[in-house]
Scaffold this motif. Structure first.
Motif, PDB file in Angstrom:
ATOM      1  N   ASP A  15       0.840  -1.199   0.000  1.00 34.98           N
ATOM      2  CA  ASP A  15       0.000   0.000   0.000  1.00 34.98           C
ATOM      3  C   ASP A  15       0.872   1.245   0.000  1.00 34.98           C
ATOM      4  N   PRO A  16       0.541   2.232  -0.829  1.00 35.63           N
ATOM      5  CA  PRO A  16       1.319   3.469  -0.809  1.00 35.63           C
ATOM      6  C   PRO A  16       1.012   4.290   0.445  1.00 35.63           C
ATOM      7  N   VAL A  17       2.044   4.898   0.977  1.00 30.90           N
ATOM      8  CA  VAL A  17       1.905   5.795   2.121  1.00 30.90           C
ATOM      9  C   VAL A  17       1.850   7.237   1.637  1.00 30.90           C
ATOM     10  N   GLY A  18       2.526   7.514   0.545  1.00 30.52           N
ATOM     11  CA  GLY A  18       2.482   8.845  -0.034  1.00 30.52           C
ATOM     12  C   GLY A  18       3.812   9.263  -0.615  1.00 30.52           C
ATOM     13  N   VAL A  19       3.825  10.510  -1.060  1.00 33.82           N
ATOM     14  CA  VAL A  19       5.004  11.122  -1.665  1.00 33.82           C
ATOM     15  C   VAL A  19       5.113  12.526  -1.103  1.00 33.82           C
ATOM     16  N   ARG A  20       6.321  12.962  -0.840  1.00 33.92           N
ATOM     17  CA  ARG A  20       6.542  14.316  -0.326  1.00 33.92           C
ATOM     18  C   ARG A  20       7.818  14.874  -0.932  1.00 33.92           C
ATOM     19  N   ARG A  21       7.770  16.156  -1.267  1.00 33.70           N
ATOM     20  CA  ARG A  21       8.955  16.893  -1.711  1.00 33.70           C
ATOM     21  C   ARG A  21       9.312  17.887  -0.601  1.00 33.70           C
ATOM     22  N   VAL A  22      10.559  17.860  -0.180  1.00 34.28           N
ATOM     23  CA  VAL A  22      11.030  18.775   0.860  1.00 34.28           C
ATOM     24  C   VAL A  22      12.050  19.705   0.226  1.00 34.28           C
ATOM     25  N   GLU A  23      11.760  20.990   0.231  1.00 36.44           N
ATOM     26  CA  GLU A  23      12.695  21.976  -0.306  1.00 36.44           C
ATOM     27  C   GLU A  23      13.573  22.494   0.824  1.00 36.44           C
ATOM     28  N   MET A  62      20.360  14.685  10.307  1.00 41.13           N
ATOM     29  CA  MET A  62      19.188  14.560  11.168  1.00 41.13           C
ATOM     30  C   MET A  62      18.031  15.416  10.658  1.00 41.13           C
ATOM     31  N   PHE A  63      18.326  16.530   9.983  1.00 39.34           N
ATOM     32  CA  PHE A  63      17.254  17.313   9.368  1.00 39.34           C
ATOM     33  C   PHE A  63      16.577  16.480   8.292  1.00 39.34           C
ATOM     34  N   THR A  64      17.373  15.848   7.433  1.00 42.62           N
ATOM     35  CA  THR A  64      16.832  15.034   6.351  1.00 42.62           C
ATOM     36  C   THR A  64      16.011  13.881   6.914  1.00 42.62           C
ATOM     37  N   MET A  65      16.535  13.235   7.937  1.00 42.38           N
ATOM     38  CA  MET A  65      15.828  12.127   8.576  1.00 42.38           C
ATOM     39  C   MET A  65      14.496  12.607   9.157  1.00 42.38           C
ATOM     40  N   GLY A  66      14.517  13.743   9.827  1.00 39.50           N
ATOM     41  CA  GLY A  66      13.298  14.291  10.424  1.00 39.50           C
ATOM     42  C   GLY A  66      12.277  14.708   9.383  1.00 39.50           C
ATOM     43  N   ALA A  67      12.743  15.284   8.288  1.00 40.61           N
ATOM     44  CA  ALA A  67      11.828  15.689   7.223  1.00 40.61           C
ATOM     45  C   ALA A  67      11.167  14.467   6.588  1.00 40.61           C
ATOM     46  N   ALA A  68      11.915  13.375   6.458  1.00 42.47           N
ATOM     47  CA  ALA A  68      11.377  12.171   5.818  1.00 42.47           C
ATOM     48  C   ALA A  68      10.277  11.527   6.656  1.00 42.47           C
ATOM     49  N   ILE A  69      10.440  11.473   7.962  1.00 44.03           N
ATOM     50  CA  ILE A  69       9.445  10.790   8.799  1.00 44.03           C
ATOM     51  C   ILE A  69       8.129  11.557   8.850  1.00 44.03           C
ATOM     52  N   GLY A  70       8.149  12.830   8.506  1.00 41.85           N
ATOM     53  CA  GLY A  70       6.913  13.609   8.472  1.00 41.85           C
ATOM     54  C   GLY A  70       5.856  12.979   7.566  1.00 41.85           C
ATOM     55  N   LEU A  71       6.277  12.358   6.476  1.00 42.20           N
ATOM     56  CA  LEU A  71       5.341  11.690   5.579  1.00 42.20           C
ATOM     57  C   LEU A  71       4.590  10.589   6.325  1.00 42.20           C
ATOM     58  N   VAL A  72       5.294   9.803   7.111  1.00 41.84           N
ATOM     59  CA  VAL A  72       4.694   8.692   7.856  1.00 41.84           C
ATOM     60  C   VAL A  72       3.787   9.219   8.958  1.00 41.84           C
ATOM     61  N   GLU A  73       4.236  10.248   9.659  1.00 44.89           N
ATOM     62  CA  GLU A  73       3.415  10.833  10.729  1.00 44.89           C
ATOM     63  C   GLU A  73       2.084  11.338  10.182  1.00 44.89           C
ATOM     64  N   ASP A  74       2.131  12.020   9.047  1.00 46.09           N
ATOM     65  CA  ASP A  74       0.900  12.530   8.440  1.00 46.09           C
ATOM     66  C   ASP A  74       0.000  11.383   7.990  1.00 46.09           C
TER      67      ASP A  74
END
Length: 143
Positions: A15-23, A62-74
């Motif tokens: 199942d897809p969880v989603g896609v996110r672009r972080v600038e 750690m910024f990159t790691m934190g930005a990535a987990i935001g997709l899962v949290e949402d």
């Protein structure tokens, strides 16, 4: 849990969880450095970054790691539903000046554990077409 996110009974592997672009721009790195206390000049000074062999200023791992987990949290509807999160830093994210670096995050359900009431979400995190985080997985408790 808030009840907003997916239900365990209706979640399947693939199942897809989603896609996110972080600038990411230099101003964001400076704000993150101040908030995290990581003031290493490789995150804000091109000269220092190049002196240590980097292509220029790089984002904090750690910024990159934190930005990535935001997709899962949402997706989960509750940041507290994430009970485990792991990754390996595999490549830096070079942040131009001026401009932005775009980190792309995609997620899919990699495993479902009905007994534990959890799913494993596998994330792919890339910059310029290459993975910057490897073996990125989050375990999420669902109702």
């Amino acid at each position: 849990m808030s009840g907003i996110g997916p239900r365990l009974a209706s979640t399947s592997v693939g199942d897809p969880v989603g896609v996110r672009r972080v600038e990411v721009d230099r101003a964001r790195l400076v704000r993150y450095a101040g908030a995290s206390g990581d003031l290493n000049p490789i995150h804000w000074n091109d000269r220092v970054a190049r002196e240590v062999g980097l292509p220029g200023v790089i984002a904090h791992g750690m910024f990159t790691m934190g930005a990535a987990i935001g997709l899962v949290e949402d997706w989960a509807g509750d940041p507290g539903a994430v009970v485990d999160y792991q990754t390996r830093f595999s490549r830096p994210v070079a942040v131009p000046d001026p401009g932005v670096a775009v980190v792309e995050v995609t997620g899919v359900v990699g495993a479902v554990d009905a007994v534990a009431g959890t799913v494993r979400v596998d994330l792919t995190v890339t910059f310029d077409g290459a993975r910057v985080l490897a073996k990125t997985q989050a375990v999420v408790r669902l109702s």
